[in-house]
Design a protein around this motif. Sequence first.
Motif, PDB file in Angstrom:
ATOM      1  N   TYR A 120     -25.540  65.155 102.312  1.00 40.67           N
ATOM      2  CA  TYR A 120     -25.337  65.298 100.864  1.00 40.67           C
ATOM      3  C   TYR A 120     -24.259  66.337 100.604  1.00 40.67           C
ATOM      4  O   TYR A 120     -23.357  66.128  99.778  1.00 40.67           O
ATOM      5  CB  TYR A 120     -26.667  65.674 100.221  1.00 40.67           C
ATOM      6  N   ARG A 121     -24.327  67.451 101.300  1.00 38.95           N
ATOM      7  CA  ARG A 121     -23.345  68.516 101.099  1.00 38.95           C
ATOM      8  C   ARG A 121     -21.994  68.133 101.671  1.00 38.95           C
ATOM      9  O   ARG A 121     -20.950  68.517 101.163  1.00 38.95           O
ATOM     10  CB  ARG A 121     -23.856  69.807 101.715  1.00 38.95           C
ATOM     11  N   THR A 122     -22.010  67.356 102.742  1.00 38.72           N
ATOM     12  CA  THR A 122     -20.759  66.953 103.370  1.00 38.72           C
ATOM     13  C   THR A 122     -19.994  65.968 102.489  1.00 38.72           C
ATOM     14  O   THR A 122     -18.759  65.897 102.558  1.00 38.72           O
ATOM     15  CB  THR A 122     -21.073  66.319 104.746  1.00 38.72           C
ATOM     16  N   MET A 123     -20.709  65.243 101.663  1.00 36.06           N
ATOM     17  CA  MET A 123     -20.067  64.196 100.848  1.00 36.06           C
ATOM     18  C   MET A 123     -19.005  64.765  99.933  1.00 36.06           C
ATOM     19  O   MET A 123     -18.023  64.073  99.620  1.00 36.06           O
ATOM     20  CB  MET A 123     -21.111  63.465  99.991  1.00 36.06           C
ATOM     21  N   THR A 124     -19.155  66.008  99.474  1.00 39.20           N
ATOM     22  CA  THR A 124     -18.205  66.576  98.504  1.00 39.20           C
ATOM     23  C   THR A 124     -17.209  67.512  99.173  1.00 39.20           C
ATOM     24  O   THR A 124     -16.512  68.276  98.489  1.00 39.20           O
ATOM     25  CB  THR A 124     -18.959  67.334  97.396  1.00 39.20           C
ATOM     26  N   VAL A 125     -17.083  67.474 100.478  1.00 41.45           N
ATOM     27  CA  VAL A 125     -16.094  68.327 101.163  1.00 41.45           C
ATOM     28  C   VAL A 125     -14.686  67.802 100.874  1.00 41.45           C
ATOM     29  O   VAL A 125     -13.788  68.561 100.510  1.00 41.45           O
ATOM     30  CB  VAL A 125     -16.373  68.340 102.685  1.00 41.45           C
ATOM     31  N   SER A 126     -14.497  66.520 101.040  1.00 42.88           N
ATOM     32  CA  SER A 126     -13.175  65.924 100.778  1.00 42.88           C
ATOM     33  C   SER A 126     -13.365  64.417 100.662  1.00 42.88           C
ATOM     34  O   SER A 126     -14.402  63.871 101.025  1.00 42.88           O
ATOM     35  CB  SER A 126     -12.188  66.229 101.911  1.00 42.88           C
ATOM     36  N   ARG A 127     -12.343  63.752 100.187  1.00 46.35           N
ATOM     37  CA  ARG A 127     -12.430  62.292 100.035  1.00 46.35           C
ATOM     38  C   ARG A 127     -12.593  61.613 101.391  1.00 46.35           C
ATOM     39  O   ARG A 127     -13.333  60.650 101.533  1.00 46.35           O
ATOM     40  CB  ARG A 127     -11.169  61.771  99.351  1.00 46.35           C
ATOM     41  N   TRP A 163     -14.003  62.819 104.129  1.00 44.27           N
ATOM     42  CA  TRP A 163     -15.358  63.015 104.652  1.00 44.27           C
ATOM     43  C   TRP A 163     -16.371  62.256 103.807  1.00 44.27           C
ATOM     44  O   TRP A 163     -17.401  61.812 104.315  1.00 44.27           O
ATOM     45  CB  TRP A 163     -15.716  64.506 104.688  1.00 44.27           C
ATOM     46  N   PHE A 164     -16.072  62.065 102.529  1.00 46.53           N
ATOM     47  CA  PHE A 164     -17.016  61.380 101.647  1.00 46.53           C
ATOM     48  C   PHE A 164     -17.316  59.968 102.148  1.00 46.53           C
ATOM     49  O   PHE A 164     -18.453  59.512 102.120  1.00 46.53           O
ATOM     50  CB  PHE A 164     -16.464  61.314 100.220  1.00 46.53           C
ATOM     51  N   LEU A 172     -10.079  64.122 112.221  1.00 43.34           N
ATOM     52  CA  LEU A 172     -10.796  63.283 113.171  1.00 43.34           C
ATOM     53  C   LEU A 172     -10.896  61.882 112.609  1.00 43.34           C
ATOM     54  O   LEU A 172     -11.128  61.702 111.407  1.00 43.34           O
ATOM     55  CB  LEU A 172     -12.198  63.859 113.412  1.00 43.34           C
ATOM     56  N   PRO A 173     -10.733  60.875 113.464  1.00 43.98           N
ATOM     57  CA  PRO A 173     -10.865  59.501 112.966  1.00 43.98           C
ATOM     58  C   PRO A 173     -12.275  59.237 112.465  1.00 43.98           C
ATOM     59  O   PRO A 173     -13.228  59.939 112.832  1.00 43.98           O
ATOM     60  CB  PRO A 173     -10.550  58.632 114.196  1.00 43.98           C
ATOM     61  N   MET A 183      -3.947  67.750 102.322  1.00 42.31           N
ATOM     62  CA  MET A 183      -3.714  67.623 103.754  1.00 42.31           C
ATOM     63  C   MET A 183      -4.647  68.543 104.516  1.00 42.31           C
ATOM     64  O   MET A 183      -4.895  69.675 104.128  1.00 42.31           O
ATOM     65  CB  MET A 183      -2.284  68.035 104.121  1.00 42.31           C
ATOM     66  N   HIS A 184      -5.176  68.084 105.602  1.00 39.31           N
ATOM     67  CA  HIS A 184      -6.022  68.921 106.430  1.00 39.31           C
ATOM     68  C   HIS A 184      -5.146  69.751 107.347  1.00 39.31           C
ATOM     69  O   HIS A 184      -4.193  69.267 107.944  1.00 39.31           O
ATOM     70  CB  HIS A 184      -6.944  68.051 107.268  1.00 39.31           C
ATOM     71  N   ALA A 185      -5.469  71.012 107.525  1.00 38.53           N
ATOM     72  CA  ALA A 185      -4.703  71.861 108.424  1.00 38.53           C
ATOM     73  C   ALA A 185      -4.893  71.403 109.857  1.00 38.53           C
ATOM     74  O   ALA A 185      -3.996  71.470 110.674  1.00 38.53           O
ATOM     75  CB  ALA A 185      -5.138  73.313 108.272  1.00 38.53           C
TER      76      ALA A 185
END
Lengths: 690, 159
Positions: A25-32, A34-35, A7-8, A1-3
């Motif tokens: 590329y780095r943002t892709m592995t932040v969370s599912r 954001w991926f 954002l949609p 869960m995001h605190a």
Amino acid sequence: MHALKPLPIEILALIFQYLTPRDLYRTMTVSRLWFVEAEASLYRNIALRIQFQGNDSLLQALKIRKHLLRRLEWSSSSGREVSEADLLDILLDYRPSEENNGSTSSDILSSSTPAATNYAYILPSTSPPAAGYPLGPGRPALRHLSYVGGSRSWQFFDSVLYKLTTLTTLELCFSGNAYQPGDMYVFEMDKVLTVFPQLKHLGITGKMLEFAPTTARHDGGYNLILDVNEEEADRTTRHGVLEHHHLGSFRFNPIMMRRSAAELFLCFRRLTDLTKISIESKIFNFDNADKSRPWAIGRALKQFCPRLETINISSPVVFWLFDLAIVPPDKDHHLTALVPDVSLGAVPDAQTKKRLRRRLQDQEVDELLEGRSASPFFPQLRRLILEQGHSLSAQDLISLGVQARFLTHLEINYQPTFHAHVWEIYDRDAAASASATATTRQRSTWSDVLVEDRRLRKRRQIENRDVMLFLQVCSSLRHFALTKFCIPFEHLLVADDDIIKQRSLGVVDDQGEDEAGTTEPSRHDDKAAPFIQPWACEKTLESLIIGFDIATNRPEDHRLVWTHLGRFKKLRSLTFVRDLYLSSNSRSTLIPSLAFGVEGVLATEGGGKGMSVTLAEIRSLPSWWTEESPGEMVLWFARSFPKLRVLGLMRYREEVEGGKEGDFSDFLEDEDVKLCSIGHVFFEPQYSYS
Amino acid sequence: MPVILVSSDNQDFKVDKEVAERSILIKNMLEDVGESDSPIPLPNVTAAVLTKVIEYCEHHRNDPVQVPEETDDPRKRSNDIEEWDMKFMQVDQEMLFEIILAANYLDIKPLLDVGCKTVANIIKGKTPEEIRKAFNIVNDFTPEEEAQIKKENEWAEDR
């Protein structure tokens, strides 16, 4: 869960459009969550570059994610950036089986011979199926394709290109050299308009290019045989059907305009929604200038593309903006009356010729200022940008000022061409028609020659006074740029050559008497101080790029120009152009110094605040004047223009005083300067805006 | 002529029509209802957020209307935020996200752009772990999934 409230996905898409591929590329592995959008954003826009080491990895990833691809930019040197098989797989979702031709992957050019030494026309290793390449279900809905490269793989390229029917933007630039027939890419405009119904932006440039209708063929050499005659050109209208296309923007090589009249504008007849044209070429010579027919081009575009509002020209091309009415030879008495008969045998001196020519020009200017004898080809024109090679004439510029009701943006970034043939062209069709029922004028005297040139409405190159006239009458401008020019102070005042010459020579007596016997006030007469004619755009102009050329020993002249600039009510951006070739120390650009009246920019008529409350950016402000310290001047600008946030400073010319540059940059480190409200004070790159 | 906007928590805000119409949503509503004193309800925007939005619109009330750019060039810059806007956006992240959502709902494109650029600037240059920390996001990938994603997309590391 995001605190945080997540954002949609559509908002993430807006945020991610500002990120580089590396950040994505780095943002892709932040969370599912954001991926999903990071992956879509990364593969939505792909650039295939020459000799990029990661191309193989990119291509492999792209094959799996081709459904995300919407925009592809491909800059090619040898075609080795991507193989045929990869291209077919990614763009068409087609993978030829191994048994078809024994190879699954090969370079577009022959793999056995280095491209640098193989000049033979190369066929692709795989031949398209007779019915063309089939489309796989996973093919991308590509919207944008831009390709810059050679034309030697055109046959293969076309077999893929014409399958991409979802394109809304297509930009092709074929470069290289033609070594044998067939090396040129033959662009079929009709076919493109038919195959790509959703196309909104089309660019087709480069020197390895020919335009032709589908009936054209090679003669076995380097020439195209045009089989289309007038009747065939009208074939689409014969049955009353004209397939209009919704193309909005068209960028093309000027060779498109060098065709026979029959099929020249066949494609433009379909482009009734066209709002923007850009004529572009990197070859700066006027081939066949004397064969240009700018009047036909203008009339055709006016008829077929009535919504044209933006014209960019960065190419040598003879292009007119107005239709100037030719005077019939039996109706030019008002012109012959202006010049005395001069026997052909007696060659007038240069001054006399200049004076006589000027009389005729002045008469024409008066006509144009009254809106007579000039009819616009582009009545909806809003933006006009002219780069190197343009042929903007004085007549067109003045008529623009008078008649272009919607013109908001004008950039003249180069001097007009000096190619002689360009200024000898006249409307041969109208001339023939006007002469049909009149006696042809015999050129028997020098005055006849001058009158004939005027009668035929030959264009003339713009001069400073024409620019000033334009600015004094054009009331709709929001952006005006005049680079590669520096306006002498004297030309801001009046338009009379004799007075300009006298002032620039520093004549102090009242010698402004012209041929009509009127006098101009002496510049030293306080009761009739010099006055800069107001510009019609003082209430609308938001952005100005301009250069001045003013005597350095006359601070009052500088003050007058600063006061003139202060009249602009909405100016947000002001950029000064420096004349690199102005080597005299007695003349300079506008000096930003209290000793030279800079505070005049704050004095406004009627007590209004003027641009002191609107100006946000000043570029290329001269920085080497020592009447005050540069730091003090920066702080003065900060106090005087509370909205000013960007101040770019122009460096001193090292070669004049021998390396004083370093003495004038230390002030940037002063605490007061660093902390002032401007925020961004810097030195411009060398030779910017010059 | 003033316009009354009502936030989701029933607080009224009286603003000039010119300021309110920086929101295309409100502008269209006003055109639809014509001359009317009826308050305009904004059920998706709290009072705290609406206060900030009105502050932005007041400051930018005289800005020229943004003309959509002709180019479809995807390369967009986020380093051109004005100083005032930058200070305006110095809020906690919850408020930052709320402002973005409100700008999206109210259709105030310049505010939406500034908000998105601000978030993009927070992301730029950070490692995935730093990004998670900045936005308080939990990593829900397994190490194997994360490694696979990195391997498949490694070409982008050099772009």
